[in-house]
Write an enzyme that holds these catalytic residues in place. Structure first.
Site, PDB file in Angstrom:
ATOM      1  CG  HIS A 185     -17.788  10.387 -85.509  1.00 32.49           C
ATOM      2  ND1 HIS A 185     -18.065  10.768 -84.216  1.00 32.49           N
ATOM      3  CD2 HIS A 185     -18.652  11.075 -86.295  1.00 32.49           C
ATOM      4  CE1 HIS A 185     -19.043  11.666 -84.220  1.00 32.49           C
ATOM      5  NE2 HIS A 185     -19.431  11.860 -85.473  1.00 32.49           N
ATOM      6  CG  ASP A 216     -14.821  11.346 -81.836  1.00 30.96           C
ATOM      7  OD1 ASP A 216     -15.372  10.914 -82.880  1.00 30.96           O
ATOM      8  OD2 ASP A 216     -14.307  12.470 -81.772  1.00 30.96           O
ATOM      9  CG  ASP A 260     -22.604  13.748 -83.880  1.00 27.75           C
ATOM     10  OD1 ASP A 260     -22.021  13.053 -84.720  1.00 27.75           O
ATOM     11  OD2 ASP A 260     -22.237  14.896 -83.561  1.00 27.75           O
ATOM     12  CD  GLU A 266     -17.082  14.519 -86.852  1.00 33.19           C
ATOM     13  OE1 GLU A 266     -17.477  15.364 -87.673  1.00 33.19           O
ATOM     14  OE2 GLU A 266     -17.483  14.481 -85.665  1.00 33.19           O
ATOM     15  CD  GLU A 267     -18.448  15.110 -82.482  1.00 31.93           C
ATOM     16  OE1 GLU A 267     -18.279  16.259 -82.929  1.00 31.93           O
ATOM     17  OE2 GLU A 267     -19.524  14.503 -82.591  1.00 31.93           O
ATOM     18  CG  HIS A 324     -22.208  18.963 -81.568  1.00 34.64           C
ATOM     19  ND1 HIS A 324     -21.186  19.653 -82.188  1.00 34.64           N
ATOM     20  CD2 HIS A 324     -22.166  17.718 -82.096  1.00 34.64           C
ATOM     21  CE1 HIS A 324     -20.576  18.858 -83.058  1.00 34.64           C
ATOM     22  NE2 HIS A 324     -21.170  17.678 -83.012  1.00 34.64           N
TER      23      HIS A 324
END
Length: 456
Positions: free
Chosen positions: A96, A98, A130, A161-162, A429
Site C-alpha cells: 500500500h 498510503d 510501512d 490501507e491505513e 505508526h
C-alpha cells in the site's frame, strides 16, 4: 527458462541498491497521508509515482480510482501486470502506498517526510517501513530478475490501507480478473528481527459485543439498600471475571484455542514483551503455555469501554445498570460468528445473582491462517534462509489485517504469503519510523528468490 542462482541475484540487488534507496526516499517525501483525504491530489501524485516505478520494471501499471460501497469516489489504486508466459504461474504482489499521519512532528528526531539515513544502518521517515518498504521490495525484486522473470506478475498497490480499506472489497470484485493468481505475496508485515526473517503465519479474528447489566429499575440510596443489593458496576465486574480461571485463561465454552500455525520455532521473550508494553513490575502475565500462542492463536477478551459515573462528583447511590464493550480476539481458524455466539451465550448464562444481562452483538472480522504445508510456503522459507543466511522463525500476529482473509475468501485457491519489511525497531505508526537497510536488501533478494522458485 533457467532459474537464476542466489549469488547472481544477490549481485544484481547490490548493483541496483542506490536506485532502491532513492525510490524509497522519494516515496517518503511525498507525504502520502491518506487521513488527509484519500481522494486528494497528494494521494493521486503518490499513486502516479508508484505506477511509474513499476512501469520501469516492465509492469503495465496504471492508476485507477476506486469507488466506496455508497458509490462515492474512493482511493487511488495502482493495478497492472507483466505477463511472461500464459502457461506460467501467476503471482499477485500487494503493498500500500498510503502512510500514517504525523500528529506531532516535534516527537520525531528527524523531519518525518525527509528520508534520513543514520549510522545505525536505518533509514528514518514516515512510511519508510510501512509500507514504502513493501513497494521497495517489489520494485527491487522485479529489477533483479529482469528478463529472467519466470512467473506472470500482477500488482495491486492500495491507497487506503491505513484508513481501513473501505473500498477494498468493491474494487477487487469489480476488477476480479486483475487479481486472479496462484500465489499472493502481501509485503506489509515484518520479520522476527532485522537479522532473522519470518513469514507471518496467522492473524487472529475479532468480534465485539456491548453488554448491559441491570439490577434496579432506578438508582437507590446506598445507605438504605446497600448490602443485599449489589450495584450494577460490581455485578458487571463479577460477570467479566467469570470468563477467566485462576491463571487468567479464558474459560468460555466454544472458543477455539490453537497452537502457533506451522509450529513454534522460537517463543517470544517475556522480558522484551514487558518492556515493550511497559508492564508494571509486580504483574504476573495471564494465561498458560507459550507466549506466542497466548498472543497469536488463543482467544483474548478486552474491556475497551465502560459506562460508569465519574469519581469526581460521585455520591452515595447504588447504580441501577452498567454498560461495557468487549473486544475479543479469536483464534485464526475460528469463525467469528461462532465465537461471538459462544460469548453471548456465556454472558447470558452467568448473570451474577440473577441480574438482567442483555448482549448486543456488533461487528465481526475473520482471522487467517497460512497453509504451512503448501508448496509456496516451502519455497518462501527456503528463499528467506538463502537471503538472510539463517532459518526463518515464523510468527503470527495477535491483531487483524481484514483484507487478507477477504482476499483468501474471494480467491480461495490462491496460496497467500505474508512477508514484509518491518522489524521490532521499525516504529510503524509511531514517531521515528524507520527501516533497517541491510534487512531491506535481504528482503529484496528473498522475494526475487521466491519468484524464481515459484517459476518451477
Amino acid at each position: 527458462m533457467a532459474q537464476v542462482g542466489s549469488d547472481e541475484l544477490r549481485s544484481r540487488v547490490e548493483q541496483d541498491w542506490q536506485r532502491v534507496v532513492d525510490v524509497l526516499s522519494k516515496k517518503i517525501a511525498l507525504g502520502s497521508v491518506s487521513a488527509l483525504g484519500i481522494t486528494a491530489d497528494h494521494m493521486k501524485r503518490s499513486a502516479e509515482f508508484v505506477a511509474e516505478v513499476l512501469r520501469e520494471e516492465g509492469v503495465d501499471a496504471r492508476v485507477v480510482q476506486s469507488r466506496n460501497p455508497d458509490g462515492t469516489p474512493g482511493a487511488w489504486e495502482i493495478v497492472g501486470s507483466r505477463i511472461v508466459d500464459p502457461q506460467a504461474p501467476t503471482v499477485l504482489l500487494y503493498a500500500h502506498h498510503d502512510v500514517q499521519p504525523v500528529p506531532d512532528p516535534k516527537e520525531w528526531d528527524t523531519d518525518p517526510f525527509v528520508a534520513t539515513a543514520k549510522d545505525d544502518g536505518r533509514l528514518y521517515g514516515r512510511g519508510a517501513a510501512d509500507d514504502g518498504g513493501g513497494i521497495a521490495i517489489h520494485s527491487g525484486a522485479l529489477h533483479a530478475l529482469g528478463d529472467d522473470l519466470g512467473v506472470n506478475v500482477k500488482v495491486f498497490i492500495e491507497g487506503e490501507e491505513e484508513m481501513g480499506s473501505p473500498s477494498f472489497i468493491p474494487f477487487i470484485e469489480e476488477h476480479a480478473s486483475e487479481f486472479e493468481s496462484d500465489v499472493i505475496i502481501v509485503a506489509d508485515s515484518g520479520n522476527w528481527s532485522a537479522e532473522i526473517p519470518s513469514l507471518t503465519t496467522s492473524l487472529r479474528g475479532n468480534t465485539c459485543v456491548d453488554v448491559t447489566v441491570r439490577v434496579l429499575g432506578h438508582p437507590v440510596h446506598s445507605g438504605q439498600f446497600g448490602g443485599p443489593i449489589l450495584d450494577a458496576n460490581t455485578l458487571a465486574s463479577m460477570l467479566i471475571t467469570s470468563m477467566y480461571d485462576k491463571d487468567g485463561s479464558l474459560v468460555v465454552p466454544g472458543l477455539l484455542a490453537e497452537e502457533p500455525i506451522g509450529g513454534l520455532q522460537r517463543d517470544l521473550d517475556e522480558e522484551s514483551l514487558r518492556a515493550d508494553a511497559a508492564v508494571v513490575p509486580g504483574y504476573r502475565l495471564a494465561g498458560t503455555d507459550s507466549l506466542a500462542s497466548r498472543l497469536w492463536t488463543k482467544p483474548s477478551v478486552t474491556v475497551i469501554g465502560f459506562d460508569a459515573h465519574p469519581v469526581d462528583g460521585s455520591f452515595n447511590v447504588i447504580a441501577d445498570s452498567a454498560r461495557f464493550r468487549l473486544s475479543m480476539r479469536i483464534s485464526p481458524n475460528q469463525k467469528p460468528e461462532e465465537a461471538q455466539q459462544a460469548l453471548v451465550e456465556f454472558l447470558k448464562a452467568n448473570a451474577p445473582f440473577g441480574a438482567e444481562v442483555s448482549v448486543e452483538p456488533l461487528e465481526n472480522g475473520k482471522g487467517w491462517a497460512m497453509d504451512p504445508d503448501c508448496a509456496a510456503v516451502k519455497d518462501a522459507e527456503e528463499a528467506l534462509a538463502e537471503a538472510f543466511g539463517v532459518s526463518p522463525a515464523n510468527k503470527g500476529e495477535g491483531g487483524s489485517i481484514p483484507f487478507i482473509p477477504e482476499l483468501q475468501r474471494i480467491f480461495p485457491d490462491a496460496q497467500v504469503l505474508v512477508t514484509g519489511p518491518e522489524d521490532p525497531k521499525a516504529n510503524a505508526h509511531s514517531p521515528n519510523e524507520s527501516i533497517d537497510l541491510p534487512s531491506l536488501k535481504k528482503n529484496i533478494l528473498a522475494e526475487a528468490l521466491i519468484l524464481s522458485k515459484l517459476a518451477k
